[in-house]
Design a protein around this motif. Structure first.
Motif, PDB file in Angstrom:
ATOM      1  N   GLY A   1      -4.557 -13.921  -3.127  1.00 54.21           N
ATOM      2  CA  GLY A   1      -3.650 -12.869  -3.594  1.00 54.21           C
ATOM      3  C   GLY A   1      -4.360 -11.829  -4.433  1.00 54.21           C
ATOM      4  O   GLY A   1      -4.125 -10.627  -4.282  1.00 54.21           O
ATOM      5  N   GLU A   2      -5.225 -12.284  -5.337  1.00 51.63           N
ATOM      6  CA  GLU A   2      -5.960 -11.332  -6.172  1.00 51.63           C
ATOM      7  C   GLU A   2      -6.930 -10.499  -5.343  1.00 51.63           C
ATOM      8  O   GLU A   2      -7.111  -9.311  -5.599  1.00 51.63           O
ATOM      9  N   GLU A   3      -7.539 -11.090  -4.320  1.00 52.91           N
ATOM     10  CA  GLU A   3      -8.450 -10.355  -3.449  1.00 52.91           C
ATOM     11  C   GLU A   3      -7.694  -9.291  -2.661  1.00 52.91           C
ATOM     12  O   GLU A   3      -8.182  -8.171  -2.477  1.00 52.91           O
ATOM     13  N   ALA A   4      -6.497  -9.632  -2.191  1.00 45.46           N
ATOM     14  CA  ALA A   4      -5.672  -8.660  -1.463  1.00 45.46           C
ATOM     15  C   ALA A   4      -5.302  -7.495  -2.375  1.00 45.46           C
ATOM     16  O   ALA A   4      -5.386  -6.325  -1.967  1.00 45.46           O
ATOM     17  N   GLU A   5      -4.926  -7.793  -3.609  1.00 48.79           N
ATOM     18  CA  GLU A   5      -4.591  -6.742  -4.569  1.00 48.79           C
ATOM     19  C   GLU A   5      -5.809  -5.865  -4.857  1.00 48.79           C
ATOM     20  O   GLU A   5      -5.711  -4.639  -4.917  1.00 48.79           O
ATOM     21  N   ARG A   6      -6.989  -6.476  -5.004  1.00 48.83           N
ATOM     22  CA  ARG A   6      -8.206  -5.699  -5.268  1.00 48.83           C
ATOM     23  C   ARG A   6      -8.561  -4.777  -4.099  1.00 48.83           C
ATOM     24  O   ARG A   6      -8.944  -3.626  -4.303  1.00 48.83           O
ATOM     25  N   LEU A   7      -8.447  -5.283  -2.877  1.00 49.81           N
ATOM     26  CA  LEU A   7      -8.752  -4.443  -1.721  1.00 49.81           C
ATOM     27  C   LEU A   7      -7.762  -3.277  -1.647  1.00 49.81           C
ATOM     28  O   LEU A   7      -8.168  -2.126  -1.462  1.00 49.81           O
ATOM     29  N   ASN A   8      -6.484  -3.572  -1.810  1.00 49.11           N
ATOM     30  CA  ASN A   8      -5.479  -2.515  -1.783  1.00 49.11           C
ATOM     31  C   ASN A   8      -5.772  -1.473  -2.865  1.00 49.11           C
ATOM     32  O   ASN A   8      -5.713  -0.272  -2.609  1.00 49.11           O
ATOM     33  N   THR A   9      -6.129  -1.928  -4.044  1.00 47.97           N
ATOM     34  CA  THR A   9      -6.469  -1.021  -5.146  1.00 47.97           C
ATOM     35  C   THR A   9      -7.643  -0.123  -4.765  1.00 47.97           C
ATOM     36  O   THR A   9      -7.605   1.099  -4.969  1.00 47.97           O
ATOM     37  N   SER A  10      -8.683  -0.715  -4.198  1.00 42.95           N
ATOM     38  CA  SER A  10      -9.869   0.070  -3.835  1.00 42.95           C
ATOM     39  C   SER A  10      -9.559   1.094  -2.748  1.00 42.95           C
ATOM     40  O   SER A  10     -10.184   2.150  -2.692  1.00 42.95           O
ATOM     41  N   LEU A  11      -8.587   0.796  -1.919  1.00 43.49           N
ATOM     42  CA  LEU A  11      -8.237   1.699  -0.821  1.00 43.49           C
ATOM     43  C   LEU A  11      -7.350   2.861  -1.250  1.00 43.49           C
ATOM     44  O   LEU A  11      -7.499   3.973  -0.749  1.00 43.49           O
ATOM     45  N   VAL A  12      -6.389   2.606  -2.178  1.00 46.28           N
ATOM     46  CA  VAL A  12      -5.357   3.626  -2.402  1.00 46.28           C
ATOM     47  C   VAL A  12      -5.176   4.135  -3.825  1.00 46.28           C
ATOM     48  O   VAL A  12      -4.646   5.231  -4.013  1.00 46.28           O
ATOM     49  N   LEU A  13      -5.572   3.384  -4.837  1.00 46.36           N
ATOM     50  CA  LEU A  13      -5.253   3.777  -6.208  1.00 46.36           C
ATOM     51  C   LEU A  13      -5.846   5.145  -6.553  1.00 46.36           C
ATOM     52  O   LEU A  13      -7.038   5.396  -6.352  1.00 46.36           O
ATOM     53  N   GLY A  14      -4.995   6.038  -7.071  1.00 46.39           N
ATOM     54  CA  GLY A  14      -5.424   7.374  -7.466  1.00 46.39           C
ATOM     55  C   GLY A  14      -5.629   8.338  -6.313  1.00 46.39           C
ATOM     56  O   GLY A  14      -6.080   9.457  -6.504  1.00 46.39           O
ATOM     57  N   LYS A  15      -5.270   7.907  -5.112  1.00 43.50           N
ATOM     58  CA  LYS A  15      -5.487   8.732  -3.922  1.00 43.50           C
ATOM     59  C   LYS A  15      -4.155   9.207  -3.346  1.00 43.50           C
ATOM     60  O   LYS A  15      -3.112   8.597  -3.563  1.00 43.50           O
ATOM     61  N   THR A  16      -4.226  10.281  -2.599  1.00 39.07           N
ATOM     62  CA  THR A  16      -3.051  10.786  -1.893  1.00 39.07           C
ATOM     63  C   THR A  16      -2.945  10.068  -0.557  1.00 39.07           C
ATOM     64  O   THR A  16      -3.910  10.020   0.207  1.00 39.07           O
ATOM     65  N   VAL A  17      -1.775   9.483  -0.318  1.00 37.95           N
ATOM     66  CA  VAL A  17      -1.526   8.726   0.908  1.00 37.95           C
ATOM     67  C   VAL A  17      -0.413   9.401   1.706  1.00 37.95           C
ATOM     68  O   VAL A  17       0.395  10.149   1.167  1.00 37.95           O
ATOM     69  N   THR A  18      -0.411   9.114   2.994  1.00 40.92           N
ATOM     70  CA  THR A  18       0.684   9.544   3.856  1.00 40.92           C
ATOM     71  C   THR A  18       1.615   8.356   4.040  1.00 40.92           C
ATOM     72  O   THR A  18       1.171   7.260   4.379  1.00 40.92           O
ATOM     73  N   LEU A  19       2.896   8.580   3.806  1.00 44.57           N
ATOM     74  CA  LEU A  19       3.925   7.547   3.915  1.00 44.57           C
ATOM     75  C   LEU A  19       4.805   7.886   5.109  1.00 44.57           C
ATOM     76  O   LEU A  19       5.387   8.972   5.161  1.00 44.57           O
ATOM     77  N   THR A  20       4.876   6.981   6.080  1.00 45.90           N
ATOM     78  CA  THR A  20       5.643   7.238   7.290  1.00 45.90           C
ATOM     79  C   THR A  20       6.754   6.208   7.433  1.00 45.90           C
ATOM     80  O   THR A  20       6.498   5.006   7.440  1.00 45.90           O
ATOM     81  N   LYS A  21       7.955   6.718   7.565  1.00 45.34           N
ATOM     82  CA  LYS A  21       9.136   5.882   7.745  1.00 45.34           C
ATOM     83  C   LYS A  21       9.287   5.514   9.210  1.00 45.34           C
ATOM     84  O   LYS A  21       8.982   6.310  10.089  1.00 45.34           O
ATOM     85  N   GLU A  22       9.746   4.298   9.461  1.00 44.01           N
ATOM     86  CA  GLU A  22      10.104   3.913  10.819  1.00 44.01           C
ATOM     87  C   GLU A  22      11.608   4.115  10.969  1.00 44.01           C
ATOM     88  O   GLU A  22      12.058   5.214  11.245  1.00 44.01           O
TER      89      GLU A  22
END
Length: 170
Positions: free
Chosen positions: A82-103
């Motif tokens: 769980g902590e590894e998943a949180e760390r990877l997600n953090t490294s990928l998105v924190l402080g960055k602009t993301v595109t959010l797409t609704k289904e």
């Protein structure tokens, strides 16, 4: 019409569309642009949830189609990696602009926005699955990526990546 076709295809022929990981980009480009918005990631909660500033509002966003190991859960212990998943997600998105797409669904039962999350053309759910730090979780009607996600998950299982290694129980 596009939504109706995507919904029908995802329910009637889930083994064929999008079947290959390469089909994911083609399918993404066919998604309605008016269902996408951008936001700045302010906080990562865990491997599948984030807080995002979208314009003048701040929203909790739950990634559609995956379930990452929990690190914060009432009545549950920390789950393997769980902590590894949180760390990877953090490294990928924190402080960055993301595109959010609704289904199809706007929110889950606890009020989080349900969205596919991408950055620089890369879908975060795909990366989490490739690294073995999430499992496929589909809830109708948001199932458009389920076939592609399942293939990515199978590859991670075959490679014994992340949660699929012998040290994590399923």
């Amino acid at each position: 019409l596009l939504l109706a076709c995507a919904f029908a295809i995802s329910h009637e022929n889930t083994q064929k569309f999008p079947a290959r990981a390469g089909d994911l980009a083609l399918f993404e480009s066919s998604q309605s642009k008016n269902r996408a918005e951008t936001g700045l990631v302010l906080r990562v909660i865990d491997g599948d949830s984030i807080w995002v500033q979208i314009g003048d509002r701040i929203e909790e966003v739950r990634y559609i189609g995956i379930d990452a190991p929990e690190i914060i859960a009432p009545r549950e212990q920390f789950q393997c990696l769980g902590e590894e998943a949180e760390r990877l997600n953090t490294s990928l998105v924190l402080g960055k602009t993301v595109t959010l797409t609704k289904e199809f669904s706007e929110q889950d039962r606890i009020g989080r926005l349900l969205r596919h999350v991408s950055i620089d053309g890369q879908m975060i759910q795909k990366i989490m699955l490739e690294q073995g730090l999430a499992k496929v979780m589909t809830i109708e009607p948001d199932m458009s990526y389920q076939p592609a996600f399942s293939k990515i998950e199978s590859s991670a299982q075959q490679r014994h990546a992340g949660i699929w290694n012998q040290h994590c129980s399923h």
